[in-house]
Write an enzyme that holds these catalytic residues in place. Sequence first.
Site, PDB file in Angstrom:
ATOM      1  N   TYR A 140       1.257  -1.481   0.201  1.00 31.50           N
ATOM      2  CA  TYR A 140      -0.382  -0.100   0.345  1.00 31.50           C
ATOM      3  C   TYR A 140       1.352   1.153   0.187  1.00 31.50           C
ATOM      4  O   TYR A 140       0.176   2.476  -0.181  1.00 31.50           O
ATOM      5  CB  TYR A 140      -0.240  -0.118   1.195  1.00 31.50           C
ATOM      6  CG  TYR A 140      -2.154  -0.908   0.722  1.00 31.50           C
ATOM      7  CD1 TYR A 140      -2.262  -2.208   1.142  1.00 31.50           C
ATOM      8  CD2 TYR A 140      -3.437   0.460   0.528  1.00 31.50           C
ATOM      9  CE1 TYR A 140      -3.185  -3.242   0.903  1.00 31.50           C
ATOM     10  CE2 TYR A 140      -4.372  -1.271   0.317  1.00 31.50           C
ATOM     11  CZ  TYR A 140      -4.673  -2.214   0.820  1.00 31.50           C
ATOM     12  OH  TYR A 140      -5.330  -2.944   0.175  1.00 31.50           O
ATOM     13  N   LYS A 194       2.900 -15.179   5.191  1.00 30.00           N
ATOM     14  CA  LYS A 194       4.131 -16.042   3.912  1.00 30.00           C
ATOM     15  C   LYS A 194       5.350 -16.684   3.522  1.00 30.00           C
ATOM     16  O   LYS A 194       5.843 -16.345   3.204  1.00 30.00           O
ATOM     17  CB  LYS A 194       2.873 -15.687   2.193  1.00 30.00           C
ATOM     18  CG  LYS A 194       3.483 -16.585   1.388  1.00 30.00           C
ATOM     19  CD  LYS A 194       2.803 -17.352   1.385  1.00 30.00           C
ATOM     20  CE  LYS A 194       2.340 -18.425   0.291  1.00 30.00           C
ATOM     21  NZ  LYS A 194       1.626 -19.305  -0.130  1.00 30.00           N
ATOM     22  N   ASP A 227      -3.205 -18.785   2.669  1.00 29.36           N
ATOM     23  CA  ASP A 227      -3.245 -19.303   1.929  1.00 29.36           C
ATOM     24  C   ASP A 227      -4.039 -20.004   3.049  1.00 29.36           C
ATOM     25  O   ASP A 227      -5.211 -20.486   2.895  1.00 29.36           O
ATOM     26  CB  ASP A 227      -2.518 -20.552   0.779  1.00 29.36           C
ATOM     27  CG  ASP A 227      -1.721 -20.742   1.511  1.00 29.36           C
ATOM     28  OD1 ASP A 227      -0.575 -20.186   2.324  1.00 29.36           O
ATOM     29  OD2 ASP A 227      -0.895 -21.383  -0.352  1.00 29.36           O
ATOM     30  N   ASP A 251      -6.502  -6.964   3.792  1.00 26.19           N
ATOM     31  CA  ASP A 251      -7.045  -6.467   2.956  1.00 26.19           C
ATOM     32  C   ASP A 251      -7.929  -7.828   2.500  1.00 26.19           C
ATOM     33  O   ASP A 251      -9.448  -7.774   2.168  1.00 26.19           O
ATOM     34  CB  ASP A 251      -6.536  -5.837   1.922  1.00 26.19           C
ATOM     35  CG  ASP A 251      -8.047  -5.205   0.823  1.00 26.19           C
ATOM     36  OD1 ASP A 251      -9.409  -5.261   1.179  1.00 26.19           O
ATOM     37  OD2 ASP A 251      -7.689  -5.404  -0.287  1.00 26.19           O
ATOM     38  N   ASP A 255     -12.012  -9.803   3.361  1.00 22.25           N
ATOM     39  CA  ASP A 255     -12.983  -9.735   3.121  1.00 22.25           C
ATOM     40  C   ASP A 255     -14.250 -11.383   2.763  1.00 22.25           C
ATOM     41  O   ASP A 255     -15.095 -11.254   3.178  1.00 22.25           O
ATOM     42  CB  ASP A 255     -13.492  -8.977   1.361  1.00 22.25           C
ATOM     43  CG  ASP A 255     -13.827  -7.752   0.440  1.00 22.25           C
ATOM     44  OD1 ASP A 255     -13.458  -6.847   1.985  1.00 22.25           O
ATOM     45  OD2 ASP A 255     -13.426  -7.885  -0.230  1.00 22.25           O
TER      46      ASP A 255
HETATM   47  C1  IPM Z   1     -10.995  -1.445   2.631  1.00 21.42           C
HETATM   48  C2  IPM Z   1     -10.565  -1.467   1.555  1.00 21.42           C
HETATM   49  C3  IPM Z   1      -9.673  -0.109   0.479  1.00 21.42           C
HETATM   50  C4  IPM Z   1      -8.363  -1.106   1.053  1.00 21.42           C
HETATM   51  C5  IPM Z   1      -9.462   0.145  -1.387  1.00 21.42           C
HETATM   52  C6  IPM Z   1     -10.855   1.213  -1.204  1.00 21.42           C
HETATM   53  C7  IPM Z   1      -8.505   1.135  -1.043  1.00 21.42           C
HETATM   54  O1  IPM Z   1     -10.523  -2.471   0.515  1.00 21.42           O
HETATM   55  O2  IPM Z   1     -10.561  -1.441   3.564  1.00 21.42           O
HETATM   56  O3  IPM Z   1     -10.367  -3.148   2.799  1.00 21.42           O
HETATM   57  O4  IPM Z   1      -8.142  -2.152  -0.019  1.00 21.42           O
HETATM   58  O5  IPM Z   1      -7.888  -1.273   2.165  1.00 21.42           O
HETATM   59 MN    MN Z   2     -10.703  -4.435   1.252  1.00 19.61          MN
END
Ligand code: IPM
Ligand code: MN
Length: 361
Positions: A140, A194, A227, A251, A255
């Site tokens: 990042y 990893k 993984d 990140d 999700d």
């Molecule tokens: C999150 C989002 C952000 C990230 C994006 C929108 C830049 O996916 O907060 O997880 O990758 O951190």
């Molecule tokens: Mn994200």
Amino acid sequence: MKQHTQLKLAVIPGDGTGPEVTAEALKVLHAVASLERFTCALTEFDFGGERYLRTGEVLPEGAVEQLRACDAILLGAVGHPDVPPGVLEKGLLLALRFQLDQYINLRPVKLYSGVETPLRDKGPQDIDFVVVRENTEDLYCGVGGFLKKGTPDEVATQSAVYTRKGCERCIRWAFEFTRKRNNPKGKRLTLVAKTNVLTYGHDLWDRTFREVAREYPDVQADYNHVDACCMWMVKNPEYYDVIVTTNMFGDIITDLGAILQGGMGVAAGGNINPDPGGCSMYEPMGGSAPKYTGQNVINPIAAISAVAMLLEHTGYPVAGARVLRAIEHVTGTKMKSQSAGKMGYSTTQVGDLVVEALAAC
Ligand code: IPM
Ligand code: MN
């Protein structure tokens, strides 16, 4: 952290459905403030896609200083269909994370009562862990570049940057957090990385993790490759207590975590600067969801959860816990689904239900 008599809150409703969910979150904030007898002073900022398209500015001069003067920030959503990808993400969200040095990204993965998970045979007792994601380094950082751009010989590099200071402060915070969370099933902190491939950067993480672990003999220090972690999160989510991980892996796995807990309508995160005087930012994970904008159908539970986290970490833990109980009452006894348009209620009605539940919680 001390409770301030007045919570000075910066609000960035942002784009798309951001303002709709933020309005419900603030409704709940005002209600709990009056029940728990504290006051809030709100300052709203119109940052986001609309303002960018109008003025060409993402974060205007002096904005960061104004935000820093607040106790915390509540962010609705950023992302606009007419703004190219990366402009708002880099210029607003990541810029604030970096400039306010919000080095912890805290993502609770908790299945609220009544919420459906795609995992067969798993319930709220199985899905309740927290991901502590490092929030200022790794891929990042924006370190990299092109060579011979646009030619057949083009080269692109994008470097992951890890510092001893950056991983140590995150790892130490995660150990402290695991200790405080005090899981009755046993305190366990799992480093997710990893090390078998990223033999420099993740070696630094691994060595630092082992060193810091010696100061926390009451916490089981555990390691998973990223993984394998993805498999275990689906197969045995009950294994996890707290996970600490790097920015990019964090990140991705958060999700996965979000969908286990019922999706983007539910999941919230905190961008935390734990240092004294640090300014932290809380957000629902859902994004701006342009196709639902203005329809009063988007789920505000994630934004309300962001308020619960904000209160918990800004010196109002009792109020934060009360909001969480009210949320679970509503998800557990009222809402049909957590998906936009299928909740059995409108956005504003869900906000009203949480406010109503607060009084009894
Ligand atoms: C999150 C989002 C952000 C990230 C994006 C929108 C830049 O996916 O907060 O997880 O990758 O951190
Ligand atoms: Mn994200």
